[in-house]
Write a protein that holds these residues in place. Structure first.
Motif, PDB file in Angstrom:
ATOM      1  N   MET A 153       0.691  -1.066   0.051  1.00  0.00           N
ATOM      2  CA  MET A 153       0.057  -0.131   0.099  1.00  0.00           C
ATOM      3  C   MET A 153       0.959   1.285   0.002  1.00  0.00           C
ATOM      4  SD  MET A 153      -3.021  -0.535  -0.510  1.00  0.00           S
ATOM      5  CE  MET A 153      -3.595   1.164  -0.180  1.00  0.00           C
ATOM      6  N   LEU A 154       1.894   1.039   0.895  1.00  0.00           N
ATOM      7  CA  LEU A 154       2.781   2.506   1.004  1.00  0.00           C
ATOM      8  C   LEU A 154       3.539   2.602  -0.405  1.00  0.00           C
ATOM      9  CD1 LEU A 154       3.934   2.568   4.651  1.00  0.00           C
ATOM     10  CD2 LEU A 154       2.225   3.624   3.612  1.00  0.00           C
ATOM     11  N   HIS A 155       4.006   1.422  -0.966  1.00  0.00           N
ATOM     12  CA  HIS A 155       4.803   1.502  -2.259  1.00  0.00           C
ATOM     13  C   HIS A 155       3.933   1.983  -3.554  1.00  0.00           C
ATOM     14  CE1 HIS A 155       8.146  -0.097  -4.852  1.00  0.00           C
ATOM     15  NE2 HIS A 155       7.193  -0.028  -5.657  1.00  0.00           N
ATOM     16  N   GLY A 156       2.476   1.483  -3.481  1.00  0.00           N
ATOM     17  CA  GLY A 156       1.707   1.962  -4.525  1.00  0.00           C
ATOM     18  C   GLY A 156       1.214   3.486  -4.310  1.00  0.00           C
ATOM     19  N   ALA A 157       1.020   3.549  -2.975  1.00  0.00           N
ATOM     20  CA  ALA A 157       0.414   5.230  -2.582  1.00  0.00           C
ATOM     21  C   ALA A 157       1.527   6.035  -3.131  1.00  0.00           C
ATOM     22  CB  ALA A 157       0.136   5.456  -1.074  1.00  0.00           C
ATOM     23  N   ASN A 158       2.894   5.973  -2.803  1.00  0.00           N
ATOM     24  CA  ASN A 158       3.876   6.898  -3.021  1.00  0.00           C
ATOM     25  C   ASN A 158       4.191   6.691  -4.921  1.00  0.00           C
ATOM     26  OD1 ASN A 158       5.912   8.787  -2.595  1.00  0.00           O
ATOM     27  ND2 ASN A 158       7.690   6.951  -2.980  1.00  0.00           N
ATOM     28  N   MET A 217      -5.035  14.087  -1.743  1.00  0.00           N
ATOM     29  CA  MET A 217      -5.986  13.945  -0.401  1.00  0.00           C
ATOM     30  C   MET A 217      -6.884  12.647  -0.528  1.00  0.00           C
ATOM     31  SD  MET A 217      -5.212  16.035   1.893  1.00  0.00           S
ATOM     32  CE  MET A 217      -3.517  16.281   1.516  1.00  0.00           C
ATOM     33  N   LEU A 218      -7.417  12.496  -1.780  1.00  0.00           N
ATOM     34  CA  LEU A 218      -8.088  11.294  -2.025  1.00  0.00           C
ATOM     35  C   LEU A 218      -7.447   9.974  -2.015  1.00  0.00           C
ATOM     36  CD1 LEU A 218     -11.040  10.203  -3.170  1.00  0.00           C
ATOM     37  CD2 LEU A 218     -10.011  10.347  -5.584  1.00  0.00           C
ATOM     38  N   LEU A 219      -6.130  10.141  -2.580  1.00  0.00           N
ATOM     39  CA  LEU A 219      -5.095   8.921  -2.389  1.00  0.00           C
ATOM     40  C   LEU A 219      -4.821   8.596  -0.984  1.00  0.00           C
ATOM     41  CD1 LEU A 219      -3.018   7.026  -4.014  1.00  0.00           C
ATOM     42  CD2 LEU A 219      -1.464   8.963  -3.863  1.00  0.00           C
ATOM     43  N   TYR A 220      -4.495   9.562  -0.176  1.00  0.00           N
ATOM     44  CA  TYR A 220      -4.215   9.314   1.132  1.00  0.00           C
ATOM     45  C   TYR A 220      -5.164   8.836   1.998  1.00  0.00           C
ATOM     46  CZ  TYR A 220      -0.011  12.394  -0.270  1.00  0.00           C
ATOM     47  OH  TYR A 220       0.920  12.977  -0.802  1.00  0.00           O
ATOM     48  N   THR A 221      -6.336   9.471   1.647  1.00  0.00           N
ATOM     49  CA  THR A 221      -7.592   8.895   2.373  1.00  0.00           C
ATOM     50  C   THR A 221      -7.831   7.369   2.158  1.00  0.00           C
ATOM     51  OG1 THR A 221      -8.592  11.066   2.271  1.00  0.00           O
ATOM     52  CG2 THR A 221      -9.996   9.289   3.182  1.00  0.00           C
TER      53      THR A 221
END
Lengths: 153, 126
Positions: free
Chosen positions: A102-107, A128-132
């Motif tokens: 999740m962190l790899h994909g989010a970054n 913001m949408l991505l982080y939420t």
């Protein structure tokens, strides 16, 4: 640009008439925005490589177990999940995989939004949408792994 | 646009494009996958009914696509790490890309029967 004009650009430069000082393009100054004064992007870059190497093992192992071995996807069921999560080893495997992926994909998606969303507002709200969505999914997955009950019924 | 200025890239650019596209696809699947797995907290029936969708022939083809995306992203990711940390990495980046493509083809051939076999049997009988 012709050769003569590039010569004239440095004409007259000497000990009495030094060339103007050119600031390195990424030198930090009082005008540097706060968001670029840390080494966050460096740590992000390192994280992508380290988590990526670990994820190769965790994800390919996961695909091998779920889709290839022992009848492939046909054997996946509640009972199969219960059997695997009876072991702390597979709980830890899935938990680490969830967080790193999740962190790899989010970054990765953060980088893509920064690259392609040109308007400040669009970029801000997409992130913001991505982080939420990322926080929600990581917490939900973590909760599910830790509160799994094989005797729910 | 002036003639002859469109950058069409080479191995480096296209592997970068493929890395982005596969990365986004995998990330979106990951959201769905955490949600479907969360159904184990609802009831065994809710989970099994949803997982039944993953066993249909159409979704099996999509799973094969997911395997394709994950394998490429994993192998090319190791190539990116090699380019960044291995002193000769940039010099051999093309050779490493073709190694990635070759390994990917072999692994995709190996994954075909385990991932698609049950779908083929369901569609064509026997």
């Amino acid at each position: 640009m012709s050769a003569t004009s590039s010569v004239s650009a440095t004409e007259g430069i000497g000990p009495d008439n030094p060339a103007p000082l050119v600031e390195p393009p990424r030198a930090r100054s009082a005008r540097t925005p706060k968001s670029t004064r840390t080494n966050f992007e460096l740590y992000g870059w390192v994280f992508m490589r380290l988590s990526g190497i670990v994820l190769v093992v965790l994800v390919l192992g996961h695909l091998l177990i779920q889709l290839v071995l022992d009848g492939g996807v046909s054997k996946v069921s509640f009972a199969f999940v219960a059997g695997r999560w009876a072991s702390p080893f597979w709980m830890a495997w899935d938990l680490i995989m969830l967080w790193l992926a999740m962190l790899h994909g989010a970054n990765g998606l953060r980088t893509i939004i920064n690259d392609y969303a040109q308007r400040d507002g669009t970029r801000f709200w997409l992130k913001m949408l991505l982080y939420t969505a990322t926080v929600f999914t990581v917490l939900l997955g973590t909760l599910v792994i830790f509160t799994f009950d094989p005797n729910i019924r | 646009m002036p003639a002859g200025t469109l950058y069409r890239g080479r191995e480096g650019m296209w592997s970068w494009v493929a890395h982005r596209v596969t990365g986004v696809l995998i990330f979106f699947f990951l959201f769905v996958h955490v949600l479907d797995t969360a159904l184990v907290r609802v009831s065994p029936e809710a989970y099994d009914d949803t997982i039944a969708v993953y066993k249909t022939p159409l979704v099996a083809v999509m799973e094969y696509g997911l395997v394709a995306a994950v394998l490429f992203h994993a192998l090319n990711g190791l190539r990116v790490v090699a380019v960044d940390f291995w002193a000769s990495g940039t010099r051999y980046q093309k050779q490493m890309l073709w190694t990635v493509v070759g390994l990917w083809l072999v692994l995709m051939a190996g994954a075909a029967y385990p991932v698609l076999g049950h779908a083929v049997r369901e569609v064509f009988g026997s």
